[in-house]
Write a protein that holds these residues in place. Structure first.
Motif, mmCIF file in Angstrom:
data_model
loop_
_atom_site.group_PDB
_atom_site.id
_atom_site.type_symbol
_atom_site.label_atom_id
_atom_site.label_comp_id
_atom_site.label_asym_id
_atom_site.label_seq_id
_atom_site.Cartn_x
_atom_site.Cartn_y
_atom_site.Cartn_z
ATOM 1 N N ALA A 1 92.404 60.651 -42.657
ATOM 2 C CA ALA A 1 92.999 61.909 -42.219
ATOM 3 C C ALA A 1 92.646 62.182 -40.760
ATOM 4 O O ALA A 1 93.478 62.649 -39.977
ATOM 5 C CB ALA A 1 92.520 63.059 -43.104
ATOM 6 N N ALA A 2 91.405 61.872 -40.391
ATOM 7 C CA ALA A 2 90.953 62.102 -39.015
ATOM 8 C C ALA A 2 91.558 61.091 -38.048
ATOM 9 O O ALA A 2 92.056 61.457 -36.976
ATOM 10 C CB ALA A 2 89.436 62.040 -38.956
ATOM 11 N N SER A 3 91.544 59.819 -38.423
ATOM 12 C CA SER A 3 92.019 58.779 -37.502
ATOM 13 C C SER A 3 93.516 58.870 -37.238
ATOM 14 O O SER A 3 93.998 58.414 -36.196
ATOM 15 C CB SER A 3 91.671 57.391 -38.048
ATOM 16 O OG SER A 3 92.371 57.120 -39.247
ATOM 17 N N THR A 4 94.261 59.462 -38.165
ATOM 18 C CA THR A 4 95.715 59.596 -37.988
ATOM 19 C C THR A 4 96.105 60.918 -37.337
ATOM 20 O O THR A 4 97.292 61.151 -37.097
ATOM 21 C CB THR A 4 96.442 59.460 -39.343
ATOM 22 O OG1 THR A 4 95.903 60.407 -40.273
ATOM 23 C CG2 THR A 4 96.284 58.054 -39.899
ATOM 24 N N ALA A 5 95.146 61.755 -37.032
ATOM 25 C CA ALA A 5 95.430 63.053 -36.383
ATOM 26 C C ALA A 5 95.450 62.869 -34.871
ATOM 27 O O ALA A 5 94.752 63.558 -34.122
ATOM 28 C CB ALA A 5 94.395 64.089 -36.786
ATOM 29 N N ARG A 6 96.272 61.943 -34.385
ATOM 30 C CA ARG A 6 96.226 61.569 -32.975
ATOM 31 C C ARG A 6 96.580 62.723 -32.032
ATOM 32 O O ARG A 6 95.907 62.930 -31.014
ATOM 33 C CB ARG A 6 97.154 60.381 -32.707
ATOM 34 C CG ARG A 6 96.865 59.119 -33.512
ATOM 35 C CD ARG A 6 95.389 58.760 -33.602
ATOM 36 N NE ARG A 6 94.742 58.658 -32.301
ATOM 37 C CZ ARG A 6 93.429 58.545 -32.133
ATOM 38 N NH1 ARG A 6 92.622 58.545 -33.187
ATOM 39 N NH2 ARG A 6 92.913 58.434 -30.933
ATOM 40 N N SER A 7 97.623 63.461 -32.333
ATOM 41 C CA SER A 7 97.996 64.584 -31.471
ATOM 42 C C SER A 7 96.948 65.690 -31.530
ATOM 43 O O SER A 7 96.672 66.355 -30.528
ATOM 44 C CB SER A 7 99.364 65.146 -31.877
ATOM 45 O OG SER A 7 100.392 64.242 -31.560
ATOM 46 N N GLY A 8 96.366 65.873 -32.706
ATOM 47 C CA GLY A 8 95.312 66.870 -32.845
ATOM 48 C C GLY A 8 94.096 66.516 -32.016
ATOM 49 O O GLY A 8 93.452 67.384 -31.413
ATOM 50 N N ILE A 9 93.773 65.229 -31.984
ATOM 51 C CA ILE A 9 92.632 64.765 -31.188
ATOM 52 C C ILE A 9 92.923 64.904 -29.702
ATOM 53 O O ILE A 9 92.138 65.480 -28.936
ATOM 54 C CB ILE A 9 92.300 63.298 -31.537
ATOM 55 C CG1 ILE A 9 91.772 63.203 -32.972
ATOM 56 C CG2 ILE A 9 91.298 62.712 -30.548
ATOM 57 C CD1 ILE A 9 91.655 61.782 -33.494
ATOM 58 N N LYS A 10 94.062 64.367 -29.277
ATOM 59 C CA LYS A 10 94.411 64.394 -27.856
ATOM 60 C C LYS A 10 94.531 65.817 -27.332
ATOM 61 O O LYS A 10 94.042 66.133 -26.234
ATOM 62 C CB LYS A 10 95.728 63.644 -27.646
ATOM 63 C CG LYS A 10 96.160 63.561 -26.191
ATOM 64 C CD LYS A 10 97.445 62.752 -26.042
ATOM 65 C CE LYS A 10 97.880 62.670 -24.582
ATOM 66 N NZ LYS A 10 99.138 61.886 -24.428
ATOM 67 N N SER A 11 95.152 66.695 -28.103
ATOM 68 C CA SER A 11 95.360 68.072 -27.649
ATOM 69 C C SER A 11 94.051 68.855 -27.626
ATOM 70 O O SER A 11 93.854 69.718 -26.761
ATOM 71 C CB SER A 11 96.384 68.775 -28.542
ATOM 72 O OG SER A 11 97.632 68.119 -28.466
ATOM 73 N N ALA A 12 93.156 68.565 -28.568
ATOM 74 C CA ALA A 12 91.835 69.214 -28.554
ATOM 75 C C ALA A 12 91.060 68.801 -27.306
ATOM 76 O O ALA A 12 90.391 69.629 -26.670
ATOM 77 C CB ALA A 12 91.054 68.855 -29.809
ATOM 78 N N VAL A 13 91.156 67.530 -26.949
ATOM 79 C CA VAL A 13 90.505 67.040 -25.734
ATOM 80 C C VAL A 13 91.102 67.733 -24.507
ATOM 81 O O VAL A 13 90.369 68.176 -23.609
ATOM 82 C CB VAL A 13 90.648 65.512 -25.607
ATOM 83 C CG1 VAL A 13 90.171 65.039 -24.232
ATOM 84 C CG2 VAL A 13 89.867 64.807 -26.708
ATOM 85 N N ASN A 14 92.434 67.840 -24.458
ATOM 86 C CA ASN A 14 93.088 68.500 -23.321
ATOM 87 C C ASN A 14 92.653 69.956 -23.195
ATOM 88 O O ASN A 14 92.391 70.448 -22.091
ATOM 89 C CB ASN A 14 94.604 68.440 -23.477
ATOM 90 C CG ASN A 14 95.166 67.051 -23.232
ATOM 91 O OD1 ASN A 14 94.502 66.194 -22.660
ATOM 92 N ND2 ASN A 14 96.385 66.830 -23.678
ATOM 93 N N LEU A 15 92.564 70.643 -24.336
ATOM 94 C CA LEU A 15 92.142 72.040 -24.319
ATOM 95 C C LEU A 15 90.692 72.160 -23.867
ATOM 96 O O LEU A 15 90.364 72.999 -23.022
ATOM 97 C CB LEU A 15 92.307 72.656 -25.710
ATOM 98 C CG LEU A 15 91.828 74.100 -25.879
ATOM 99 C CD1 LEU A 15 92.579 75.042 -24.944
ATOM 100 C CD2 LEU A 15 91.980 74.549 -27.338
#
Length: 261
Positions: free
Chosen positions: A76-90
């Protein structure tokens, strides 16, 4: 509420099966193997349906079934790519505001803020943090970004609409905004995967809103167990392994949802 979406989650006879799969050709062991990846999604959808029509009131069961359908906490975590990238951007944006000030940060990311109202500026920031995309998960990340940036907007409102008030963003508020994004992404992702259950089984709109709110609150309360221990403000958002750091954060959140009592 997110019930306007027509996306109805993973279709049981397509995305979870290998390319070229033909259900009409299944027999014997092949049929059994084909059913195996379908069972978790069926269980998740059934659990959500039963929760909405009040056959049971266990939100933990809904989240556990859903996380299992995603392949468990790690997947679930490894496939949350947009969630990861956007959290980093924020996080990178907030970190820059804290260290360099808002005006310098906006200039560095090429956001023209001269003559813009606060609302227009925040709308622009959403587009910078999560650019427009036709991908489903990017749309989820945009919704989560709006939730997080809405808190910043409220902070500015409380400071007489002085946008420069963000220069003094403290540790607690920084952490709160980041936690809001992550819990909101998890919730919005669930809505997009299982949302049709709200539409199909809620007896009226008010009940659908109530049930969505209950599930969202459950996610916020339980992921906060992990998120409250993270010092988001002092993370190095420019480190090469930053996406791995956030994948680990998502993994811990999904583990909590997976291991309900």
């Amino acid at each position: 509420m997110g019930t306007s979406s027509i996306y109805r989650g993973p279709i049981d006879n397509n995305p979870l099966l290998p390319e070229g799969f033909d259900s009409n050709e299944l027999n014997g062991d092949q049929e059994q193997q084909g059913k195996e990846p379908l069972a978790p999604w069926k269980a998740a959808k059934n659990s959500m349906s039963q929760y909405i029509n009040e056959s049971h009131s266990n939100r933990g069961r809904v989240l556990r079934s859903y996380t299992k359908a995603l392949g468990g906490a790690s997947n679930a975590a490894s496939t949350a790519r947009s969630g990861i990238k956007s959290a980093v951007n924020l996080g990178r944006f907030l970190s820059s505001v804290s260290s360099e000030g808002l005006e310098n940060t906006l200039q560095r990311i090429s956001v023209n803020f001269k003559g813009k109202g606060v609302e227009e500026l925040f709308s622009t920031l959403v587009n910078v943090l999560v650019p427009e995309s036709n991908l489903k998960e990017d749309a989820i990340a945009r919704k989560a970004s709006i939730d997080a940036l809405s808190q910043l907007y409220e902070f500015v409102e409380q400071n007489d609409m002085d946008i420069k008030a963000l220069d003094s963003l403290n540790q607690e508020f920084f952490d709160t905004v980041m936690a809001t994004f992550i819990s909101s992404f998890i919730f919005e992702r669930l809505l997009n995967d299982l949302e049709s259950r709200f539409e199909q089984y809620a007896s009226d709109t008010n009940l659908a809103i109530e049930k969505e709110s209950e599930v969202k609150e459950y996610i916020i309360q339980h992921t906060d167990v992990k998120l409250q221990d993270i010092d988001f403000k002092n993370i190095d958002y420019n480190q090469s392994s930053i996406e791995d750091v956030f994948e680990g954060i998502y993994k811990e959140c999904y583990e909590v949802l997976e291991d309900y009592l």
